[in-house]
Structure formats: C-alpha cells, structure tokens
Design a protein around this motif. Sequence first.
Motif, short mmCIF file in Angstrom:
data_model
loop_
_atom_site.label_atom_id
_atom_site.label_comp_id
_atom_site.label_asym_id
_atom_site.label_seq_id
_atom_site.Cartn_x
_atom_site.Cartn_y
_atom_site.Cartn_z
N LEU A 213 0.06 -6.74 -10.28
CA LEU A 213 -1.31 -6.66 -9.77
C LEU A 213 -1.69 -7.91 -8.97
N LEU A 214 -1.32 -9.06 -9.47
CA LEU A 214 -1.60 -10.29 -8.72
C LEU A 214 -0.92 -10.29 -7.36
N ASN A 215 0.30 -9.86 -7.35
CA ASN A 215 1.04 -9.79 -6.09
C ASN A 215 0.36 -8.83 -5.11
N LYS A 216 -0.05 -7.68 -5.60
CA LYS A 216 -0.72 -6.70 -4.72
C LYS A 216 -2.06 -7.21 -4.22
N ILE A 217 -2.81 -7.89 -5.07
CA ILE A 217 -4.12 -8.40 -4.66
C ILE A 217 -3.96 -9.55 -3.66
N ASN B 228 8.15 -4.64 -16.22
CA ASN B 228 7.71 -5.32 -17.44
C ASN B 228 6.61 -6.34 -17.20
N ASN B 229 6.29 -6.60 -15.95
CA ASN B 229 5.28 -7.60 -15.61
C ASN B 229 4.15 -6.96 -14.80
N ARG B 230 3.33 -6.16 -15.44
CA ARG B 230 2.23 -5.47 -14.74
C ARG B 230 1.20 -6.45 -14.17
N ILE B 231 0.92 -7.50 -14.90
CA ILE B 231 -0.07 -8.48 -14.43
C ILE B 231 0.44 -9.17 -13.16
#
Length: 92
Positions: free
Chosen positions: A50-54, A44-47
């Motif tokens: 993405l932040l975690n992956k970056i 439910n937290n795509r943003i």
Amino acid sequence: MKKDYFHSCLQDRLQYAQEFAKDYTIYLQSVEFTKKTESEFYKNNRILFLLNKILNLPTNILKFIKVSKSKFILKKCLNEIEVIKRELRNYE
C-alpha cells in the motif's frame, strides 16, 4: 482484379502490421508478468504494498495510461490486419 503496385504495398503493410502486433503482444505479456511478480513479492507485506502504491501514485497512473493506450493500439492494429487481408482477397 489485376495485381499492381498497391497490392505489393498492401502485402508489405500486412507483414509490418503482423510484426508490430506480435511486438505489442509481447510487451503486454511482459506487463502482466511484472504484475504477477509484484503481487508475489508483496504477498506477505500488504502494508509495504500500500505504501508503494500510494507513494508512486502519479507514476502508476501514467503506467496505467500507457498500458491502456498500448491495448488500444494493438486492437487497432489487429483490425487493420483484418481489413488488409480482406482487401488482398479481393485481388485473388
């Protein structure tokens, strides 16, 4: 063929390789389970995903390399098990 010391060494090596392959299989299964739990957590937290992956990109690259190396080592070990089994059949 006559059974000798090399035959017992091969049997020991086979037993070790089978345990090693089992341990690596368990490790790879735990990595896959971790991926599933992570995707469920970030569903439910795509943003945030993405932040975690970056932010963790260097660490994620190292993890990917480690998992790829583990898969390679497991394939090599399974191949070794097959070769040892063929060699032991020659003694029969």
